[in-house]
Design an enzyme around this catalytic site. Sequence first.
Site, mmCIF file in Angstrom:
data_model
loop_
_atom_site.group_PDB
_atom_site.id
_atom_site.type_symbol
_atom_site.label_atom_id
_atom_site.label_comp_id
_atom_site.label_asym_id
_atom_site.label_seq_id
_atom_site.Cartn_x
_atom_site.Cartn_y
_atom_site.Cartn_z
ATOM 1 N N THR A 192 59.965 31.700 29.771
ATOM 2 C CA THR A 192 59.559 31.535 31.166
ATOM 3 C C THR A 192 58.037 31.492 31.334
ATOM 4 O O THR A 192 57.520 30.731 32.132
ATOM 5 C CB THR A 192 60.117 32.689 32.012
ATOM 6 N N GLY A 244 64.240 38.406 26.641
ATOM 7 C CA GLY A 244 65.487 38.730 27.309
ATOM 8 C C GLY A 244 66.029 40.091 26.893
ATOM 9 O O GLY A 244 65.488 40.724 25.971
ATOM 10 N N GLY A 254 62.268 44.387 31.324
ATOM 11 C CA GLY A 254 63.632 44.462 31.816
ATOM 12 C C GLY A 254 63.924 43.369 32.809
ATOM 13 O O GLY A 254 63.024 42.625 33.220
ATOM 14 N N CYS A 313 59.786 37.226 36.540
ATOM 15 C CA CYS A 313 60.930 38.119 36.803
ATOM 16 C C CYS A 313 60.695 39.088 37.961
ATOM 17 O O CYS A 313 61.624 39.728 38.433
ATOM 18 C CB CYS A 313 61.296 38.903 35.545
ATOM 19 N N THR A 317 37.599 113.310 39.892
ATOM 20 C CA THR A 317 37.699 113.565 38.457
ATOM 21 C C THR A 317 36.732 112.617 37.770
ATOM 22 O O THR A 317 36.376 111.560 38.340
ATOM 23 C CB THR A 317 39.113 113.313 37.908
ATOM 24 N N LYS A 339 55.484 102.987 34.181
ATOM 25 C CA LYS A 339 54.340 102.779 35.078
ATOM 26 C C LYS A 339 54.378 101.335 35.569
ATOM 27 O O LYS A 339 54.667 100.427 34.805
ATOM 28 C CB LYS A 339 53.022 103.002 34.323
ATOM 29 N N ASP A 354 39.905 110.243 28.792
ATOM 30 C CA ASP A 354 40.325 108.973 29.382
ATOM 31 C C ASP A 354 39.106 108.060 29.533
ATOM 32 O O ASP A 354 39.139 106.876 29.200
ATOM 33 C CB ASP A 354 40.987 109.228 30.743
ATOM 34 N N HIS A 371 47.947 111.362 31.416
ATOM 35 C CA HIS A 371 47.398 110.130 30.854
ATOM 36 C C HIS A 371 46.279 110.385 29.845
ATOM 37 O O HIS A 371 46.273 109.836 28.735
ATOM 38 C CB HIS A 371 46.901 109.252 32.011
#
Lengths: 91, 888
Positions: free
Chosen positions: B133, B214, B232, B265, B611, B632, B666, B749
């Site tokens: 085509t 095709g 396609g 197409c 503290t 916790k 801590d 802790h």
Amino acid sequence: MAMIAVWLKIDEERVVHALQEAGAALDSADGEVLLDFSSVRRIVPRALRVMEEFAGIADNKGVKVVLRGVNVDVYRVFKLVKLASRFSFVS
Amino acid sequence: MSASEAVRERVQIPVVAESLSEERIAYLEGLVSQARTAAAVFTQFTQEDVDRIVKPMVLAGLEQAHHLACLAVEETKLGVMEDKVLKNMVATEFAYNYVKDKRTVGIIREFPERNLVEMAEPIGVIFSLTPITNPTSTVLFKCIMAIKTRNAVIFSPHPSAWRCCSESVRIMYEAAIKHGAPEGVFGCLESHTLQDNAYLMRHKDVGLIDATGGPGAVKAAYSSGKPALGVGAGNTPVYLEKTADLNTAVVDIIVSKTFDNGTICASEQTVVIDDEIYDPVLKKFADLGTHICNEKETEQLGRTVIDPKTGFMQGMAVGQKATDIARFAGISVKPNTKLLIAPIQGVGREHPLSAETLFPVLAVYRAKSVDEALKVCVDVNHAGGLGHTAVIFSRNDDVIRKFGEVMNAGRIIVNSPGSVGALGGVYNDLVPTFSFGCGTGGGNSTTDNTNIYHYLNIKRVARRTQAHMWFRVPNQIYFNMNAVENVKDFPSHCTIIITNPALEKFGHVDIVRRYLSPQTHVHVSVIPDAEPEVKVVMQGVEALNFYKADQIIALGGGSVIDAAKIMKLKYESPEADLEELAAPFLDLRKRVVEYPTEKINRVRLVAIPTTSGTGSEVTPFAVLTDKERRRKVTLADYSLTPDVAIVDPQFVLSMPKGLTADTGIDCLTHALEAAVSSYASAYTDCNAMQAIRMVFKYLPIAYEHPRDEEARSMMHNAACIAAMAFSNASVGVNHALAHAFGARFGVAHGRANALMLPHVIAYNAAVPTKFVPSPYQKGHVAHNKYATIADLLALGGHTVEEKVKNLITAVEQLLDQLEFPRSIAELGISKEEFERAMPELTKLAFDDPSGRSNPRMPLMSELADLFWSAYHGRGLAEGAKTSQQRSA
């Protein structure tokens, strides 16, 4: 260690011619040929065909072909066309 | 072994090669070998080399456009020569316009902000099928694409278009070679068979199949096992909606459907017209040289051009003129009729003309509503055109958007001709192409208009990025004796003081009250537990709501301040889901959960720690205890950080020894963990190191001499400084272990941290079993950092190992000075009970987010080992068994 009987510098402008000369020199090579590619920046299809032929002749004559100074771009071309395994490479 | 056997063995095509002669195989192998060599040589070419070749090729194609168009029509007997000239020009000039400035060699795109570049890698050898085509235009286009991307192509033209295609290849090849392209870069099969195609499709040296043909060819390509590009079928629905510019729409449809006799197409197939405009539209069509078929003519036409057995168009009609088709169907039309229009009442086999027709026959459908129109378009789309193209003429954005949503089409063309519009670059900004990808709907790998980027492998070079880091702390921190006076500078009409019973009893609350304005309404909310739960927090929120407070003063230890943070969160954003906000995360900036930013109420949070410990007054963390599940719950977000921190040592002068020791350790743990964290930075290191020095110097003094104001002041500041460090560098596995152990066995802790600390230092300093994949950490540095800390503390040692050992010893000596139990066993927990708890402990510790920033990634077995080391109170060398030893 094998004595290198033939050493040839490959000129980029005349790669094909140089390879043809190298082919002719195989007869007098004593087991090993060194081709100096350090001035070859780029390789063309015709040169690849000649390289393949050259590798075939060297195989038949039992001559080891060593390529020196191959830049990585050209090396990649050799790999892509499955030629790299047919040569030895040194820096 | 014969040559063909050798070749077959090499290329491993056992079935197909059976039907090919040795000569044929040798011929095909020669083509491939040539193309492969050319492609290999091409890899050496620069962008400038490539562009120097492309332009002359384009010019050669333009010069020969007319010649090639004539050849195409003459050979294929379909289409319109004049339109094929235009196609050839679009395939060259428009394609060139798109590619000319594009980089296709080396670095092709750069993203400096992402430290990323994209680089181009050619495919190599492309095996390209071309259609009947658009024979010459497709070849011209693909040649330009191939050279631009440094690829070699072997063309397999449609057998009925071989001459014009091979001529196109020749013209392109000569121009390319003349300007430096490698020999053999284009090849063209001479009269080939399906077996030839199959052989080449499966050839190991063919990198990509580009099948513009095709359905059979496309299917063969995708079935070959090679990467492939395909196309396609295109049964293009058109919606002509009532708001459209009818004059333009009708002309556009005629232009498109008659272009090259409808062989593209993407051309219109069925036009669905709103009822309101149906009759005027058909009149316009009629006035512009089309023939509107009556019912009988429509039926005749359908029988003629559509194969009743298959439902597909008859090949003999493809690309033929409308007048010829009318003649085939026995319909009488005027001599210059350009298009046959056939009204249909539905879509499907019983309405043959609703199928794809690559010739100037157009079906039309009257739709009574937008809903019906869209559905019919969907029906047409699904009747053999999925993924291809759809067209709409409308000025209603909502309808256009809806149309786009429901159509499965790679190209949705708006207010333009379908075929020429889909080609790209003419009516719109679509990428120019002659190959329309139809995506999965059409059995293709892409919906794109195939272009240069499909002829490249894109490589991405990703450099390491330096992630942005941060250092975030409250913007107001007041410290030293009587710093609490500063509360007078914070205006408030209603302040709630959150505290614990002891502090109220000690008179600390009154100290704070003293400095609040007499106009400020003050209420006190007492948290009974040392480790508050959610329900206690919610009671506080009720109080905030009741009093409409605009300020919270959290006066207490870490638990009180944490509770106050959550009260503020829930008061300001009542809809916040605490459970959801506590969801685990790996990277704070990528976390799934978002903390609320919209606030119903606004309240200032002033944190006054009592503290010298948690540093909660400056941290973005809040920890609640879930007593039911014995765990916790940690919330982490910078929005939780208090607005003001007041670090006033007068509130810690009466801290009992035990609490002094617990909170002091801590603080030390915070600083040590922040120092070696994978998130550590220069900003946090200076705070961490300073805090460590202060703890080692002043904690023993504060412990032994609680009324020593200087020691208390220094420890209070140290806690805050350490917290500033870990708020931004996070903590590590020590806290993960302590959280798990403390919650499970009800151990405070600080005490829990103390039990783990020496073992964790030894663990982190050792070469990791598993490194943490952290972008923030460069190399294994924990041991060096510990050594630096040892130097800072003047602990001596010549090697890193010695210094680390000295640091561990110093920590142990400090713990002894503070009269800490040195093993979990000393707390009266039996080995059996500890063993039973181990699976739960290790899981909790592993899942704790604290561990994520540890410099060493702890394995579950290693966590168990650490717990056991802490249980026995000795290092691994001294008696605690590894998990492997225990299971042996």
